[in-house]
Design a protein around this motif. Structure first.
Motif, PDB file in Angstrom:
ATOM      1  N   LEU A   1       0.870  -1.178   0.000  1.00 27.42           N
ATOM      2  CA  LEU A   1       0.000   0.000   0.000  1.00 27.42           C
ATOM      3  C   LEU A   1       0.902   1.220   0.000  1.00 27.42           C
ATOM      4  O   LEU A   1       1.819   1.315   0.819  1.00 27.42           O
ATOM      5  N   THR A   2       0.661   2.145  -0.923  1.00 25.10           N
ATOM      6  CA  THR A   2       1.502   3.339  -1.017  1.00 25.10           C
ATOM      7  C   THR A   2       0.647   4.595  -1.119  1.00 25.10           C
ATOM      8  O   THR A   2      -0.429   4.580  -1.707  1.00 25.10           O
ATOM      9  N   PHE A   3       1.152   5.667  -0.514  1.00 26.71           N
ATOM     10  CA  PHE A   3       0.535   6.972  -0.668  1.00 26.71           C
ATOM     11  C   PHE A   3       1.633   8.016  -0.713  1.00 26.71           C
ATOM     12  O   PHE A   3       2.833   7.688  -0.625  1.00 26.71           O
ATOM     13  N   ASP A   4       1.260   9.271  -0.871  1.00 27.79           N
ATOM     14  CA  ASP A   4       2.199  10.361  -1.083  1.00 27.79           C
ATOM     15  C   ASP A   4       3.303  10.391  -0.022  1.00 27.79           C
ATOM     16  O   ASP A   4       3.039  10.566   1.164  1.00 27.79           O
ATOM     17  N   THR A   5       4.564  10.205  -0.480  1.00 29.72           N
ATOM     18  CA  THR A   5       5.698  10.199   0.441  1.00 29.72           C
ATOM     19  C   THR A   5       5.842  11.532   1.155  1.00 29.72           C
ATOM     20  O   THR A   5       6.166  11.580   2.347  1.00 29.72           O
ATOM     21  N   GLN A   6       5.606  12.640   0.440  1.00 29.49           N
ATOM     22  CA  GLN A   6       5.749  13.968   1.053  1.00 29.49           C
ATOM     23  C   GLN A   6       4.748  14.163   2.177  1.00 29.49           C
ATOM     24  O   GLN A   6       5.050  14.779   3.194  1.00 29.49           O
ATOM     25  N   ALA A   7       3.540  13.608   2.011  1.00 29.34           N
ATOM     26  CA  ALA A   7       2.544  13.701   3.080  1.00 29.34           C
ATOM     27  C   ALA A   7       2.994  12.919   4.304  1.00 29.34           C
ATOM     28  O   ALA A   7       2.809  13.356   5.445  1.00 29.34           O
ATOM     29  N   ALA A   8       3.604  11.757   4.066  1.00 26.77           N
ATOM     30  CA  ALA A   8       4.069  10.938   5.179  1.00 26.77           C
ATOM     31  C   ALA A   8       5.229  11.583   5.921  1.00 26.77           C
ATOM     32  O   ALA A   8       5.418  11.355   7.115  1.00 26.77           O
ATOM     33  N   MET A   9       6.037  12.409   5.212  1.00 20.67           N
ATOM     34  CA  MET A   9       7.226  13.018   5.808  1.00 20.67           C
ATOM     35  C   MET A   9       6.988  14.460   6.257  1.00 20.67           C
ATOM     36  O   MET A   9       7.926  15.124   6.695  1.00 20.67           O
ATOM     37  N   ALA A  10       5.768  14.948   6.164  1.00 16.09           N
ATOM     38  CA  ALA A  10       5.472  16.332   6.533  1.00 16.09           C
ATOM     39  C   ALA A  10       5.753  16.560   8.019  1.00 16.09           C
ATOM     40  O   ALA A  10       5.675  15.643   8.838  1.00 16.09           O
ATOM     41  N   GLU A  11       6.104  17.812   8.365  1.00 17.19           N
ATOM     42  CA  GLU A  11       6.376  18.147   9.759  1.00 17.19           C
ATOM     43  C   GLU A  11       5.153  17.901  10.631  1.00 17.19           C
ATOM     44  O   GLU A  11       5.273  17.472  11.776  1.00 17.19           O
ATOM     45  N   ASP A  12       3.979  18.165  10.096  1.00 15.69           N
ATOM     46  CA  ASP A  12       2.734  17.900  10.812  1.00 15.69           C
ATOM     47  C   ASP A  12       1.859  16.998   9.941  1.00 15.69           C
ATOM     48  O   ASP A  12       0.983  17.478   9.212  1.00 15.69           O
ATOM     49  N   PRO A  13       2.091  15.678   9.996  1.00 14.99           N
ATOM     50  CA  PRO A  13       1.343  14.764   9.115  1.00 14.99           C
ATOM     51  C   PRO A  13      -0.172  14.858   9.290  1.00 14.99           C
ATOM     52  O   PRO A  13      -0.913  14.579   8.345  1.00 14.99           O
ATOM     53  N   ASP A  14      -0.622  15.241  10.485  1.00  2.00           N
ATOM     54  CA  ASP A  14      -2.069  15.316  10.708  1.00  2.00           C
ATOM     55  C   ASP A  14      -2.745  16.330   9.791  1.00  2.00           C
ATOM     56  O   ASP A  14      -3.948  16.244   9.531  1.00  2.00           O
ATOM     57  N   ARG A  15      -1.978  17.296   9.312  1.00  2.00           N
ATOM     58  CA  ARG A  15      -2.546  18.318   8.425  1.00  2.00           C
ATOM     59  C   ARG A  15      -2.366  17.958   6.950  1.00  2.00           C
ATOM     60  O   ARG A  15      -2.833  18.684   6.075  1.00  2.00           O
ATOM     61  N   SER A  16      -1.662  16.867   6.680  1.00  2.00           N
ATOM     62  CA  SER A  16      -1.474  16.427   5.294  1.00  2.00           C
ATOM     63  C   SER A  16      -2.755  15.781   4.783  1.00  2.00           C
ATOM     64  O   SER A  16      -3.352  14.937   5.465  1.00  2.00           O
ATOM     65  N   ALA A  17      -3.166  16.173   3.597  1.00  2.00           N
ATOM     66  CA  ALA A  17      -4.410  15.661   3.015  1.00  2.00           C
ATOM     67  C   ALA A  17      -4.101  14.629   1.932  1.00  2.00           C
ATOM     68  O   ALA A  17      -3.418  14.925   0.952  1.00  2.00           O
ATOM     69  N   ILE A  18      -4.581  13.421   2.119  1.00  2.75           N
ATOM     70  CA  ILE A  18      -4.405  12.341   1.150  1.00  2.75           C
ATOM     71  C   ILE A  18      -5.766  12.023   0.553  1.00  2.75           C
ATOM     72  O   ILE A  18      -6.717  11.711   1.274  1.00  2.75           O
ATOM     73  N   ARG A  19      -5.871  12.106  -0.745  1.00  2.00           N
ATOM     74  CA  ARG A  19      -7.140  11.817  -1.406  1.00  2.00           C
ATOM     75  C   ARG A  19      -7.100  10.489  -2.171  1.00  2.00           C
ATOM     76  O   ARG A  19      -8.119  10.065  -2.736  1.00  2.00           O
ATOM     77  N   GLU A  20      -5.934   9.848  -2.188  1.00  2.00           N
ATOM     78  CA  GLU A  20      -5.832   8.585  -2.918  1.00  2.00           C
ATOM     79  C   GLU A  20      -4.626   7.798  -2.429  1.00  2.00           C
ATOM     80  O   GLU A  20      -3.584   8.362  -2.108  1.00  2.00           O
ATOM     81  N   PHE A  21      -4.777   6.491  -2.332  1.00  2.00           N
ATOM     82  CA  PHE A  21      -3.628   5.613  -2.105  1.00  2.00           C
ATOM     83  C   PHE A  21      -3.784   4.384  -2.994  1.00  2.00           C
ATOM     84  O   PHE A  21      -4.862   4.129  -3.559  1.00  2.00           O
ATOM     85  N   THR A  22      -2.701   3.633  -3.142  1.00  2.00           N
ATOM     86  CA  THR A  22      -2.671   2.534  -4.102  1.00  2.00           C
ATOM     87  C   THR A  22      -2.398   1.209  -3.404  1.00  2.00           C
ATOM     88  O   THR A  22      -1.507   1.111  -2.557  1.00  2.00           O
ATOM     89  N   LEU A  23      -3.167   0.198  -3.767  1.00  2.00           N
ATOM     90  CA  LEU A  23      -2.927  -1.180  -3.334  1.00  2.00           C
ATOM     91  C   LEU A  23      -2.344  -1.937  -4.519  1.00  2.00           C
ATOM     92  O   LEU A  23      -2.893  -1.870  -5.631  1.00  2.00           O
ATOM     93  N   SER A  24      -1.235  -2.667  -4.295  1.00  2.00           N
ATOM     94  CA  SER A  24      -0.548  -3.313  -5.414  1.00  2.00           C
ATOM     95  C   SER A  24      -0.233  -4.777  -5.116  1.00  2.00           C
ATOM     96  O   SER A  24      -0.010  -5.158  -3.965  1.00  2.00           O
ATOM     97  N   LEU A  25      -0.205  -5.555  -6.181  1.00  2.00           N
ATOM     98  CA  LEU A  25       0.169  -6.971  -6.136  1.00  2.00           C
ATOM     99  C   LEU A  25       1.159  -7.247  -7.253  1.00  2.00           C
ATOM    100  O   LEU A  25       0.855  -6.998  -8.419  1.00  2.00           O
ATOM    101  N   ASP A  26       2.335  -7.748  -6.892  1.00  2.00           N
ATOM    102  CA  ASP A  26       3.328  -8.191  -7.873  1.00  2.00           C
ATOM    103  C   ASP A  26       3.086  -9.676  -8.092  1.00  2.00           C
ATOM    104  O   ASP A  26       3.572 -10.523  -7.331  1.00  2.00           O
ATOM    105  N   VAL A  27       2.329 -10.006  -9.115  1.00  2.00           N
ATOM    106  CA  VAL A  27       1.784 -11.356  -9.295  1.00  2.00           C
ATOM    107  C   VAL A  27       2.842 -12.458  -9.268  1.00  2.00           C
ATOM    108  O   VAL A  27       2.699 -13.442  -8.526  1.00  2.00           O
ATOM    109  N   PRO A  28       3.946 -12.386 -10.045  1.00  2.00           N
ATOM    110  CA  PRO A  28       4.887 -13.507 -10.047  1.00  2.00           C
ATOM    111  C   PRO A  28       5.633 -13.707  -8.735  1.00  2.00           C
ATOM    112  O   PRO A  28       6.239 -14.759  -8.520  1.00  2.00           O
TER     113      PRO A  28
END
Length: 344
Positions: free
Chosen positions: A246-273
């Protein structure tokens, strides 16, 4: 002050309070959602997957009790060029390790050396304290970067010969043109049967804070990854690739105040092989996406904003079964050591 003035002042005060209250309401409504106290989840994925559920790693000193991948030889003629080396007399593992090249790469391909144990007569990765009656060196035919080429094959010969000279061995090499052709054919197959699936979970109303995303994903067994903004659903066996990421915006995760970071989308991924078919990774991907979208007031999309209906997901599931069958037929079953190396 007249009654008219008093009335106007009162009306102005009411209007001002209304504006302040409205602005506060808008601010609260548009603020990223924050984590809250939630009840624990039982069986977060579908029934029947309980025994295959993710286990969060726990630091412990009792490493022998942790499930570990079985230690097996790495080289396989299916995906490696292999050069065998006879030696005049057994060589210690310490001497063999000292003779290995500084880098275990040949161009963009993995380079490995294994020894034939004098004790068991079987091939194994070289370890100190053992003695070896023969050696074999190998270079991978292909990976996601591309097939082995003539320059890489020549570098493989040079590295293998240097190791052989150091341990008193005589290497036997296969024909370069034949191996390069085999590499191209394997790379073509891999390109046609590679699959990395991603679903986006998009917010329908209020955005999410990183903590809100973490809280909900953790309820399904996801744990924080090394990279900020990445979480993984770990495999049951330590050292194997994660089942999902599961991945979302790295800058939001590293913000000085993450609680104020707004995430509107994240990605779920599967590497099949990379994940075994028996782990039902696509079933888990669908269930995780559906559950997170429902709980977080989001929608499952293709990353371009188009919602993915159940009919589309059912078709993907059918296509994946055909892909798994093709990999099985080639003896490169998803999740096998050979497949994990080839599709890397």
């Amino acid at each position: 002050m007249s009654s008219l003035q008093i009335g106007l002042l009162a009306a102005g005060a009411v209007t001002l309070l209304a504006v302040v209250a409205y602005n506060y309401w808008v601010s609260r409504k548009s603020a990223p959602r924050q984590p809250d106290a939630l009840p624990p989840l039982d069986n977060p994925l579908a029934p029947g997957l309980d025994d295959a559920g993710a286990i969060e790693p726990v630091l412990t000193d009792d490493f022998d009790k942790l499930p570990q991948p079985e230690r097996k030889p790495v080289l396989d003629a299916l995906i490696d060029v292999i050069a065998t080396m006879e030696v005049e007399q057994p060589v210690s593992g310490d001497a063999a390790l000292a003779a290995l090249p500084a880098t275990r790469r040949v161009g963009t391909k993995a380079f490995n050396v294994e020894g034939c144990s004098e004790l068991t007569g079987e091939w194994e990765p070289i370890v100190p304290g053992r003695r070896y009656s023969a050696f074999q060196a190998g270079v991978q035919l292909a990976n996601r970067v591309g097939p082995l080429n003539e320059i890489e094959f020549s570098e493989f010969v040079v590295k293998t010969q240097a190791f052989a000279d150091a341990v008193g061995g005589s290497p036997v090499f296969s024909d370069m043109l034949e191996e390069v052709a085999r590499a191209r054919e394997l790379d073509q197959f891999a390109s046609e049967h590679d699959a990395q699936l991603s679903f986006a979970i998009t917010a329908l109303s209020a955005a999410w804070s990183p903590g809100y995303v973490h809280q909900h994903a953790a309820r399904l067994g996801f744990v924080a990854g090394v990279i900020p903004g990445r979480m993984v659903l770990p495999a049951e066996v330590q050292g194997l690739p994660p089942v999902l990421s599961l991945t979302f915006d790295t800058q939001a995760a590293m913000a000085e105040d993450p609680d104020r970071s707004a995430i509107r989308e994240f990605t779920l991924s599967l590497d099949v092989p990379q994940v075994a078919r028996t782990d039902q990774p696509f079933v888990r991907l669908r269930q995780a996406a559906d559950w997170l979208a429902q709980q977080m007031d989001g929608a499952v999309t293709d990353g371009g904003g188009q919602r993915l209906g159940q009919d589309v997901l059912d078709q993907i599931a059918l296509d994946l079964e055909q892909l798994y069958d093709a990999l099985d037929a080639r003896e490169l079953s998803a999740g096998s050591p050979q497949a994990r190396r080839l599709f890397s």
